[in-house]
Write an enzyme that holds these catalytic residues in place. Structure first.
Site, PDB file in Angstrom:
ATOM      1  CD  GLU A 136      -2.529   5.487   4.055  1.00 32.32           C
ATOM      2  OE1 GLU A 136      -1.929   5.855   5.081  1.00 32.32           O
ATOM      3  OE2 GLU A 136      -3.310   6.213   3.409  1.00 32.32           O
ATOM      4  CB  SER A 174      -0.898  -0.003   1.240  1.00 31.86           C
ATOM      5  OG  SER A 174      -1.505   1.253   1.438  1.00 31.86           O
ATOM      6  CE1 TYR A 216      -3.859  -1.830   5.290  1.00 38.13           C
ATOM      7  CE2 TYR A 216      -3.269   0.378   4.543  1.00 38.13           C
ATOM      8  CZ  TYR A 216      -3.618  -0.932   4.266  1.00 38.13           C
ATOM      9  OH  TYR A 216      -3.715  -1.342   2.955  1.00 38.13           O
TER      10      TYR A 216
END
Length: 366
Positions: A136, A134, A157
Site C-alpha cells: 500500500e 506493505s 495506513y
C-alpha cells in the site's frame, strides 16, 4: 545463511501473519513470545490451537500483555525476553479503517514502530528486527513495483507504513541495528479477518450456501491486486532475518487480478452465479483508490531463494474450502490437496486449517 536462532518475539501474534509465523518458528525449534493487547473479550482465536498452558513442561510459546501505544512496557519486554529476532507485525492494518481513524492508525502503525525500535536500542539487546511493510506504500505508482519504486501512498495506513519503513532504515543506519523491511503485497488465507475483501467474499460464499446470507455488498470491483498465500509470506520473513546483512525486499507473486476476478473464481468454484448475489455499495469505495499493484520480486528470489508456489486460483479454493468447513458444510476439498502437494510439513490442512477452525468453534461454545 546462518543457523536459526532460538528465541523470537512477535508483535501482532494474534493476527493472520503472526499466527502462521508462530507455527513456522515452533516447527523450527524456536521459543516464541507474542505480544497481545489486554481486552475484555478473547482475541486469541487464531492461535488457540497451538497454545499450551505455560505451567506444563517443555512449553515453547508464551504470551505477554503489551501495547504499541506505550514505550515503557516494550522496553520491559525486550529486557526480560532478550529475543534473538523481533518480528514487528502489529499495526492497525485495515485501509478503510485508516481513513475513518487516521490519528490512531498513525499512532500505532507509525509511532508504534518507533517505540519498539527505540526499546530495542535502549535495552542494548542484540537482536534482528523485521518490519512488516506493505505494498500500500506504493499507492498510485504504476506496476510492477519493486525496491526501487517511489512511494506514493493513497491512505493514512499507507502513509503510516512509509514512516515505519523509513524509521527502520534510519535505526539501521544511525545505530547499526539489524533492521530489515519486507514490503509484502496482498497475502490472504482462511485466517484473514472477515472485513478484508477477500475473506469477505469467501465467507459470503459459504454463508450463501448455508442459507445464512443472500447478498454480498462490495465497492470497487476493478481494483487490481497481487494476491498470494499468507503462509508462504511468513516463510519469507524468516528468510529475511537469516541473511548475513539487513536489507529491504518486495515480495509478491508477480501477477495481478481484479476483485471482480476474485469474486468470479470464488463463486464459480462453489457452483454459484455471483451476479445473483453481489451488489455495489459506494460506502465501500475508498476516498483515494490504489488502482493496481503487482510485485517485481526478482531480488527476493535471487537473494533469499523465495518464490511463491500457490497460484491465485488455488488461493481462492483454499479460502472457500476453509469457510465452508467453518460452517460444517462439505467443501469441494481441493484446498487440502493443494496444501498436501505444495506446502511443507509445518503447514497442512489438518494442523493449519482444520485445527484452527475447531479451536475457534470451541471458543464460541465456551
Amino acid at each position: 545463511m546462518r543457523c536459526p536462532l532460538q528465541r523470537a518475539l512477535i508483535t501482532g501474534i494474534t493476527g493472520q501473519d503472526g499466527s502462521y509465523l508462530a507455527e513456522l518458528l515452533l516447527s523450527k525449534g524456536y521459543e516464541v513470545h507474542g505480544v497481545i493487547r489486554r481486552a475484555s473479550t478473547f482475541n486469541t482465536g487464531r492461535i488457540d490451537h497451538i497454545y499450551v498452558d505455560p505451567h506444563l513442561p517443555n512449553v515453547r510459546m508464551f504470551l505477554h500483555y503489551g501495547d504499541l501505544s506505550t514505550g515503557g512496557r516494550l522496553i520491559d519486554l525486550i529486557y526480560s525476553i532478550r529475543p534473538d529476532e523481533v518480528y514487528h507485525l502489529g499495526a492497525q492494518s485495515h485501509v478503510m479503517v485508516s481513513f475513518e481513524n487516521p490519528e490512531y492508525t498513525g499512532d500505532i502503525t507509525a509511532l508504534g514502530t518507533t517505540r519498539l525500535l527505540d526499546a530495542i536500542r535502549r535495552s542494548g539487546v542484540a537482536t534482528r528486527f523485521y518490519q512488516a511493510s506493505s505494498s500500500e506504500m506504493f499507492g498510485a505508482e504504476p506496476p510492477p513495483q519493486n525496491e526501487q519504486t517511489p512511494f506514493h501512498p493513497r491512505s493514512p495506513y499507507g502513509a503510516a507504513k512509509v514512516y515505519a519503513y523509513w524509521v527502520a532504515i534510519n535505526y539501521r543506519e544511525a545505530y547499526g541495528m539489524f533492521c530489515s523491511n519486507g514490503v509484502l503485497f496482498n497475502h490472504e488465507s482462511p485466517r484473514r479477518g472477515p472485513t478484508f475483501v477477500t475473506r469477505k467474499i469467501t465467507r459470503a460464499v459459504a454463508h450463501i450456501l448455508a442459507g445464512k446470507q443472500d447478498k454480498l455488498y462490495l465497492g470497487n470491483l476493478e481494483a487490481k491486486r497481487d494476491w498470494g498465500y499468507a503462509p508462504e509470506y511468513v516463510e519469507s520473513m524468516w528468510k529475511i532475518l537469516q541473511s548475513e546483512r539487513p536489507d529491504d525486499y518486495a515480495l509478491g507473486t508477480g501477477e495481478s487480478h481484479t476483485i471482480r476476478e476474485f469474486v468470479t473464481e470464488a463463486f464459480e468454484y462453489a457452483g454459484l452465479d455471483w451476479r445473483k448475489h453481489v451488489s455495489i455499495d459506494d460506502r465501500y469505495k475508498r476516498p483515494a483508490e490504489v488502482d493496481s499493484l503487482r510485485a517485481d520480486s526478482k531480488k527476493a528470489e535471487r537473494d533469499l531463494g523465495w518464490k511463491p508456489k500457490i497460484s491465485f486460483r488455488e488461493l481462492v479454493r483454499i479460502m472457500v474450502d476453509g469457510d465452508m468447513e467453518s460452517l460444517g458444510l462439505r467443501s469441494p476439498g481441493q484446498g487440502a490437496e493443494i496444501l498436501r502437494e505444495k506446502c511443507g510439513a509445518w503447514h497442512q490442512w489438518n494442523n493449519s486449517v482444520s485445527d484452527n477452525l475447531k479451536a475457534a468453534a470451541g471458543a464460541v461454545l465456551g
